[in-house]
Design an enzyme around this catalytic site. Structure first.
Site, short mmCIF file in Angstrom:
data_model
loop_
_atom_site.label_atom_id
_atom_site.label_comp_id
_atom_site.label_asym_id
_atom_site.label_seq_id
_atom_site.Cartn_x
_atom_site.Cartn_y
_atom_site.Cartn_z
N ASP A 13 -2.85 10.89 -36.29
CA ASP A 13 -3.81 11.74 -36.98
C ASP A 13 -3.19 12.02 -38.36
O ASP A 13 -2.01 11.73 -38.59
CB ASP A 13 -4.00 13.03 -36.18
N ASP A 15 -4.17 15.18 -40.98
CA ASP A 15 -3.98 16.60 -41.28
C ASP A 15 -3.30 17.32 -40.13
O ASP A 15 -3.77 17.27 -38.99
CB ASP A 15 -5.34 17.27 -41.57
N THR A 106 -8.15 9.47 -38.67
CA THR A 106 -8.38 10.83 -39.13
C THR A 106 -9.85 11.23 -39.08
O THR A 106 -10.74 10.37 -39.19
CB THR A 106 -7.84 11.01 -40.56
N SER A 107 -10.11 12.51 -38.95
CA SER A 107 -11.47 13.03 -39.02
C SER A 107 -11.91 13.26 -40.46
O SER A 107 -13.06 13.62 -40.70
CB SER A 107 -11.58 14.35 -38.23
N ASP A 163 -2.08 16.85 -33.47
CA ASP A 163 -1.74 18.27 -33.52
C ASP A 163 -2.85 19.16 -33.00
O ASP A 163 -2.60 20.30 -32.61
CB ASP A 163 -1.42 18.69 -34.96
#
Length: 221
Positions: A13, A15, A106-107, A163
Site C-alpha cells: 500500500d 499512504d 494504492t487507493s 496499515d
C-alpha cells in the site's frame, strides 16, 4: 519471521505504509467535511485506505456527486504536499528489492500517488495499481490481485504491506500474507498479523528463484 517463508513478490500500500501523508490528506478532507456539515472528528478516520469516490458515495449526501467531488479532492490533494515524508527505512528497503519483485497497490489516483511518492523520495516501481485501475476498491481484493498479475505471480504467494483495516481486509481476501505497518497508528490496531513500526532493521534474503524472505537479521549487515 513468517517461519522461514519465502514470497514471490512484495506488494505495498502507499499512504501510511511507505509514506506518511496523513497531515496533508486530513487538511484537505477536513475542509471538505466542514463544507458538507459533517462531524469532522467522526468522519476523518473513515477516509484512510479507501478510494475517495467510495468514501463519498457511502455517505449518500443529497445533491453530492461522488465522481465530481472525488475529482475536486484529487486536485486539492495534489496541490497540498506539505509534510509528506517516507516511513522510516522505507526508501532503503524498497531500493533493496529487485524491480520485478515489488509493486504498489494504492487507493489513491495515479496522479496523486506519483506526486506523493516524489515528495517523499520513494522509488517508483514498474508496477503501480491505482484507484482508477480497478472497479472495486479496498476492502475488495482486486488491487492486490491485479498487482500480482502484472508482476507475473500469484497473490497467494505475495507478502502485502498494509496499515489500514480496509487494506488488510483486501489482502486477506486476496489470500496473501500480511505485514502490518504501524508507524502512523495513533492507537494500537488489533490484528492477528505481524506488525512492525518501521522498515529499520528489516532486510531480505533472496533464493535462487528470486523469491524473497524478510530477514531482520540481515538488516544490520
Amino acid at each position: 519471521m513468517f517461519a522461514g517463508r519465502k514470497f514471490a513478490a512484495f506488494l505495498f500500500d502507499m499512504d501510511g505504509t511507505v509514506i506518511n501523508s496523513i497531515a496533508a490528506a486530513e487538511r484537505v478532507w477536513t475542509q471538505w467535511a466542514q463544507r458538507q456539515g459533517l462531524d469532522v472528528g467522526k468522519f476523518l478516520p473513515t477516509i484512510h485506505g479507501v478510494r475517495a469516490i467510495e468514501t463519498i458515495g457511502r455517505l449518500n449526501l443529497p445533491g453530492v456527486d461522488p465522481v465530481r467531488e472525488a475529482d475536486a479532492l484529487l486536485q486539492a490533494e495534489a496541490a497540498d504536499l506539505d509534510g509528506i515524508l517516507p516511513i522510516a527505512g522505507a526508501v532503503a528497503f524498497l531500493k533493496s528489492l529487485q524491480p520485478e519483485r515489488w509493486a504498489i497497490a494504492t487507493s489513491a489516483p495515479r496522479e496523486l500517488a506519483l506526486l506523493r511518492m516524489k515528495a517523499a523520495g520513494i522509488p517508483v516501481p514498474a508496477v503501480i495499481v491505482a484507484a482508477e485501475d480497478v472497479t472495486r476498491g479496498k476492502p475488495a481484493p482486486d488491487c492486490f490481485r491485479l498487482a500480482a498479475e502484472r508482476l507475473g505471480v500469484d497473490a497467494r504467494d505475495c507478502l502485502v504491506f498494509e496499515d489500514a483495516p480496509a487494506g488488510i481486509a483486501a489482502a486477506e481476501a486476496a489470500e496473501a500474507t500480511v505485514m502490518v505497518i504501524s508507524a502512523t497508528h495513533g492507537h494500537p490496531l488489533q490484528t492477528p498479523h505481524m506488525a512492525i513500526a518501521s522498515y529499520d532493521g528489516l532486510g531480505i534474503a533472496i533464493d535462487d528463484r528470486g523469491w524473497i524472505a524478510p530477514s531482520p537479521e540481515l538488516a544490520a549487515a
